[in-house]
Design a protein around this motif. Structure first.
Motif, PDB file in Angstrom:
ATOM      1  N   ILE A  62       0.844  -1.203   0.000  1.00 29.26           N
ATOM      2  CA  ILE A  62       0.000   0.000   0.000  1.00 29.26           C
ATOM      3  C   ILE A  62       0.881   1.255   0.000  1.00 29.26           C
ATOM      4  CG2 ILE A  62      -1.689   1.330   1.344  1.00 29.26           C
ATOM      5  CD1 ILE A  62      -2.807  -1.393   2.328  1.00 29.26           C
ATOM      6  N   GLN A  63       1.981   1.153   0.725  1.00 29.41           N
ATOM      7  CA  GLN A  63       2.915   2.287   0.776  1.00 29.41           C
ATOM      8  C   GLN A  63       3.581   2.518  -0.579  1.00 29.41           C
ATOM      9  OE1 GLN A  63       6.136   1.723   3.497  1.00 29.41           O
ATOM     10  NE2 GLN A  63       6.558   3.908   3.709  1.00 29.41           N
ATOM     11  N   GLY A  64       3.675   1.450  -1.367  1.00 31.58           N
ATOM     12  CA  GLY A  64       4.326   1.568  -2.678  1.00 31.58           C
ATOM     13  C   GLY A  64       5.785   1.158  -2.645  1.00 31.58           C
ATOM     14  N   LEU A  65       6.209   0.517  -1.546  1.00 29.68           N
ATOM     15  CA  LEU A  65       7.614   0.115  -1.402  1.00 29.68           C
ATOM     16  C   LEU A  65       7.872  -1.272  -1.967  1.00 29.68           C
ATOM     17  CD1 LEU A  65       8.826   1.228   2.143  1.00 29.68           C
ATOM     18  CD2 LEU A  65       9.577   2.055  -0.090  1.00 29.68           C
ATOM     19  N   ARG A  67       6.449  -4.079  -4.796  1.00 37.80           N
ATOM     20  CA  ARG A  67       5.575  -4.219  -5.963  1.00 37.80           C
ATOM     21  C   ARG A  67       4.833  -5.555  -5.855  1.00 37.80           C
ATOM     22  NH1 ARG A  67       2.550  -1.730  -8.519  1.00 37.80           N
ATOM     23  NH2 ARG A  67       2.041  -2.435 -10.596  1.00 37.80           N
ATOM     24  N   HIS A  68       3.508  -5.519  -6.007  1.00 38.97           N
ATOM     25  CA  HIS A  68       2.758  -6.767  -5.970  1.00 38.97           C
ATOM     26  C   HIS A  68       2.716  -7.389  -7.358  1.00 38.97           C
ATOM     27  CE1 HIS A  68       0.332  -3.177  -6.288  1.00 38.97           C
ATOM     28  NE2 HIS A  68      -0.609  -3.841  -6.935  1.00 38.97           N
ATOM     29  N   ASP A  69       2.346  -8.668  -7.416  1.00 34.28           N
ATOM     30  CA  ASP A  69       2.369  -9.382  -8.701  1.00 34.28           C
ATOM     31  C   ASP A  69       1.066  -9.191  -9.468  1.00 34.28           C
ATOM     32  OD1 ASP A  69       4.737 -10.497  -7.723  1.00 34.28           O
ATOM     33  OD2 ASP A  69       3.624 -12.130  -6.766  1.00 34.28           O
ATOM     34  N   ALA A  70      -0.023  -9.062  -8.728  1.00 31.77           N
ATOM     35  CA  ALA A  70      -1.322  -8.954  -9.404  1.00 31.77           C
ATOM     36  C   ALA A  70      -2.259  -8.122  -8.550  1.00 31.77           C
ATOM     37  CB  ALA A  70      -1.909 -10.350  -9.613  1.00 31.77           C
ATOM     38  N   GLY A  71      -3.271  -7.565  -9.188  1.00 33.86           N
ATOM     39  CA  GLY A  71      -4.256  -6.760  -8.463  1.00 33.86           C
ATOM     40  C   GLY A  71      -3.849  -5.296  -8.424  1.00 33.86           C
ATOM     41  N   ASP A  72      -4.660  -4.515  -7.731  1.00 38.72           N
ATOM     42  CA  ASP A  72      -4.416  -3.074  -7.651  1.00 38.72           C
ATOM     43  C   ASP A  72      -4.663  -2.549  -6.244  1.00 38.72           C
ATOM     44  OD1 ASP A  72      -3.653  -2.058 -10.146  1.00 38.72           O
ATOM     45  OD2 ASP A  72      -5.689  -2.355 -10.918  1.00 38.72           O
ATOM     46  N   VAL A  73      -3.888  -1.530  -5.882  1.00 40.88           N
ATOM     47  CA  VAL A  73      -4.218  -0.726  -4.701  1.00 40.88           C
ATOM     48  C   VAL A  73      -4.527   0.662  -5.243  1.00 40.88           C
ATOM     49  CG1 VAL A  73      -3.349   0.318  -2.583  1.00 40.88           C
ATOM     50  CG2 VAL A  73      -2.720  -2.032  -3.154  1.00 40.88           C
ATOM     51  N   LYS A  74      -5.667   1.216  -4.820  1.00 45.12           N
ATOM     52  CA  LYS A  74      -6.032   2.551  -5.289  1.00 45.12           C
ATOM     53  C   LYS A  74      -6.276   3.479  -4.106  1.00 45.12           C
ATOM     54  CE  LYS A  74      -8.333   0.922  -9.480  1.00 45.12           C
ATOM     55  NZ  LYS A  74      -9.655   0.556 -10.016  1.00 45.12           N
ATOM     56  N   VAL A  75      -5.759   4.691  -4.226  1.00 44.97           N
ATOM     57  CA  VAL A  75      -6.065   5.735  -3.247  1.00 44.97           C
ATOM     58  C   VAL A  75      -6.826   6.809  -4.016  1.00 44.97           C
ATOM     59  CG1 VAL A  75      -5.130   7.498  -1.711  1.00 44.97           C
ATOM     60  CG2 VAL A  75      -4.039   5.258  -1.833  1.00 44.97           C
ATOM     61  N   ASP A  76      -8.007   7.130  -3.534  1.00 45.12           N
ATOM     62  CA  ASP A  76      -8.874   8.073  -4.245  1.00 45.12           C
ATOM     63  C   ASP A  76      -9.008   7.672  -5.714  1.00 45.12           C
ATOM     64  OD1 ASP A  76      -9.527   9.690  -2.076  1.00 45.12           O
ATOM     65  OD2 ASP A  76      -7.675  10.846  -2.279  1.00 45.12           O
ATOM     66  N   LYS A  78      -7.001   6.295  -7.633  1.00 41.19           N
ATOM     67  CA  LYS A  78      -5.783   6.315  -8.466  1.00 41.19           C
ATOM     68  C   LYS A  78      -4.886   5.143  -8.067  1.00 41.19           C
ATOM     69  CE  LYS A  78      -4.021  10.469  -8.060  1.00 41.19           C
ATOM     70  NZ  LYS A  78      -4.581  11.660  -7.534  1.00 41.19           N
ATOM     71  N   VAL A  79      -4.371   4.417  -9.042  1.00 42.89           N
ATOM     72  CA  VAL A  79      -3.558   3.237  -8.745  1.00 42.89           C
ATOM     73  C   VAL A  79      -2.226   3.654  -8.122  1.00 42.89           C
ATOM     74  CG1 VAL A  79      -2.370   1.256  -9.777  1.00 42.89           C
ATOM     75  CG2 VAL A  79      -4.636   1.911 -10.593  1.00 42.89           C
ATOM     76  N   VAL A  80      -1.858   2.974  -7.028  1.00 43.68           N
ATOM     77  CA  VAL A  80      -0.590   3.239  -6.346  1.00 43.68           C
ATOM     78  C   VAL A  80       0.529   2.528  -7.102  1.00 43.68           C
ATOM     79  CG1 VAL A  80       0.726   2.621  -4.273  1.00 43.68           C
ATOM     80  CG2 VAL A  80      -1.590   3.536  -4.044  1.00 43.68           C
ATOM     81  N   VAL A  81       1.573   3.267  -7.478  1.00 49.21           N
ATOM     82  CA  VAL A  81       2.713   2.615  -8.133  1.00 49.21           C
ATOM     83  C   VAL A  81       4.031   2.861  -7.389  1.00 49.21           C
ATOM     84  CG1 VAL A  81       1.811   2.467 -10.490  1.00 49.21           C
ATOM     85  CG2 VAL A  81       2.889   4.576  -9.735  1.00 49.21           C
ATOM     86  N   LYS A  82       4.039   3.842  -6.500  1.00 48.50           N
ATOM     87  CA  LYS A  82       5.264   4.143  -5.747  1.00 48.50           C
ATOM     88  C   LYS A  82       4.884   4.902  -4.473  1.00 48.50           C
ATOM     89  CE  LYS A  82       5.988   8.365  -8.214  1.00 48.50           C
ATOM     90  NZ  LYS A  82       6.522   9.192  -9.168  1.00 48.50           N
ATOM     91  N   PRO A  83       5.855   5.095  -3.557  1.00 52.48           N
ATOM     92  CA  PRO A  83       5.529   5.860  -2.351  1.00 52.48           C
ATOM     93  C   PRO A  83       5.118   7.282  -2.720  1.00 52.48           C
ATOM     94  CG  PRO A  83       7.633   4.723  -2.098  1.00 52.48           C
ATOM     95  CD  PRO A  83       7.227   4.570  -3.537  1.00 52.48           C
ATOM     96  N   GLY A  84       4.285   7.874  -1.910  1.00 54.45           N
ATOM     97  CA  GLY A  84       3.861   9.240  -2.207  1.00 54.45           C
ATOM     98  C   GLY A  84       3.417   9.945  -0.936  1.00 54.45           C
ATOM     99  N   ARG A  85       3.315  11.261  -1.022  1.00 53.08           N
ATOM    100  CA  ARG A  85       2.955  12.064   0.150  1.00 53.08           C
ATOM    101  C   ARG A  85       1.520  11.844   0.610  1.00 53.08           C
ATOM    102  NH1 ARG A  85       2.527  17.304   0.027  1.00 53.08           N
ATOM    103  NH2 ARG A  85       3.411  17.878  -1.972  1.00 53.08           N
ATOM    104  N   ASP A  86       0.734  11.163  -0.229  1.00 54.95           N
ATOM    105  CA  ASP A  86      -0.647  10.889   0.184  1.00 54.95           C
ATOM    106  C   ASP A  86      -0.716   9.770   1.215  1.00 54.95           C
ATOM    107  OD1 ASP A  86       0.201   9.005  -1.635  1.00 54.95           O
ATOM    108  OD2 ASP A  86      -1.720   8.859  -2.695  1.00 54.95           O
TER     109      ASP A  86
END
Ligand code: ATP
Length: 267
Positions: A62-65, A67-76, A78-86
């Protein structure tokens, strides 16, 4: 609390490759399989499950640290691909910068955002007041108790005003009494700031006391076994008092059974 989805995990799966070495072939360790859940705006959701069931791995995905193999994590959405200030993070160890005062530690993330010094100072002071540390702003980490360091850590994570707080056993290194004080403080702060929070813990009482909902993970590989609603209204009474409520004991018993019992059928 609004019922707007802030974060969603959609069929998240992760397998680690374990290097064999010395001529042994690599092996594969499935850690998470098809993990799905929604987290609503403003709620605290705890993740519990037996040791090694993938709680920290899930939080790091979820933090973006990781990488998962399948599926998605979304914040608002938007798909998470890396760490972010959100996404703000609070670990078990406070990991404060030892050469900076409490206030300067809280200001750190604000410096990276180029916020002017006067504004940084004001915000750090406000946050240290929020976590009950106005009196200790000019002290260095080594002059603070473990509980105080974790308060600074919380203020530092809140300083960047993340959309979501990710907390990985933040109180587990503290003594029982300090832990209960900080649990109550987190609830009070949560009432004030209403920050969406995902909280990983081994401690069932902590999970019940802090959470709006609790996600129970089954192990090997980690899957969502059940999501349990916690019925207690806010403000909640102190934990020792809440433990006396028969519903608390019932919830605790149910969670314990879920963790101990045979894993859920893999989806
Ligand atoms: N980078 C990695 N490479 C290989 N295996 C890993 C890696 N990180 C974690 N694991 C393995 O994945 C499994 C899940 O680990 P994880 O730390 O997510 O579990 P956990 O539920 O948080 O455990 P605990 O409650 O003990 O902290 C464990 O078997 C662990 O050894």
């Amino acid at each position: 609390m609004e019922h707007r989805i802030k974060l969603s995990a959609e069929k998240v799966s992760k397998t680690f490759r374990i290097r064999g070495g010395g001529g042994t072939p690599d092996s594969f360790l499935p850690v998470l399989r098809n993990v799905s859940f929604d987290i609503f705006e403003g709620e605290i959701v705890s993740i519990i499950g037996e040791s090694g069931c993938g709680k920290t791995t899930l939080l790091r995905i979820i933090q973006g640290l990781i990488r998962h193999d399948a599926g998605d994590v979304k914040v608002d959405d938007k798909v998470v691909v890396k760490p972010g200030r959100d996404r703000g993070f609070v670990f078990q160890q406070a990991s404060l910068l030892p050469w900076r005062t409490a206030r300067a530690n809280v200001e750190f993330g604000l410096e990276l955002q180029n916020i002017p010094p006067a504004k940084r100072r004001e915000k750090a002071q406000d946050l240290l007041a929020l976590v009950g540390l106005s009196h200790a702003q000019e002290q260095f980490p080594h002059e603070l108790s473990g509980g105080m360091q974790q308060r600074v850590n919380l203020a530092r994570a809140l300083a960047i005003d993340p959309a979501i707080m990710l907390m990985d056993e933040p109180f587990s290194a503290l003594d029982a009494q300090t832990r209960e004080v900080l649990q109550a403080e987190l609830l009070r702060i949560q009432q004030e700031v209403g920050k969406t929070t995902i909280f990983v813990t081994h401690d069932l009482d902590e999970a019940i006391y802090l959470s709006n909902r609790v996600i129970v993970l089954a192990a090997k590989p980690g899957r969502v076994k059940e999501v349990i609603d916690i019925p207690f209204d806010h403000p909640r009474p102190p934990l020792p008092e809440l433990r006396g409520d028969p519903r608390f004991q019932e919830l605790r018993g149910r969670m314990w059974e879920l963790i101990r019992s045979a894993p859920a059928v893999a989806a």
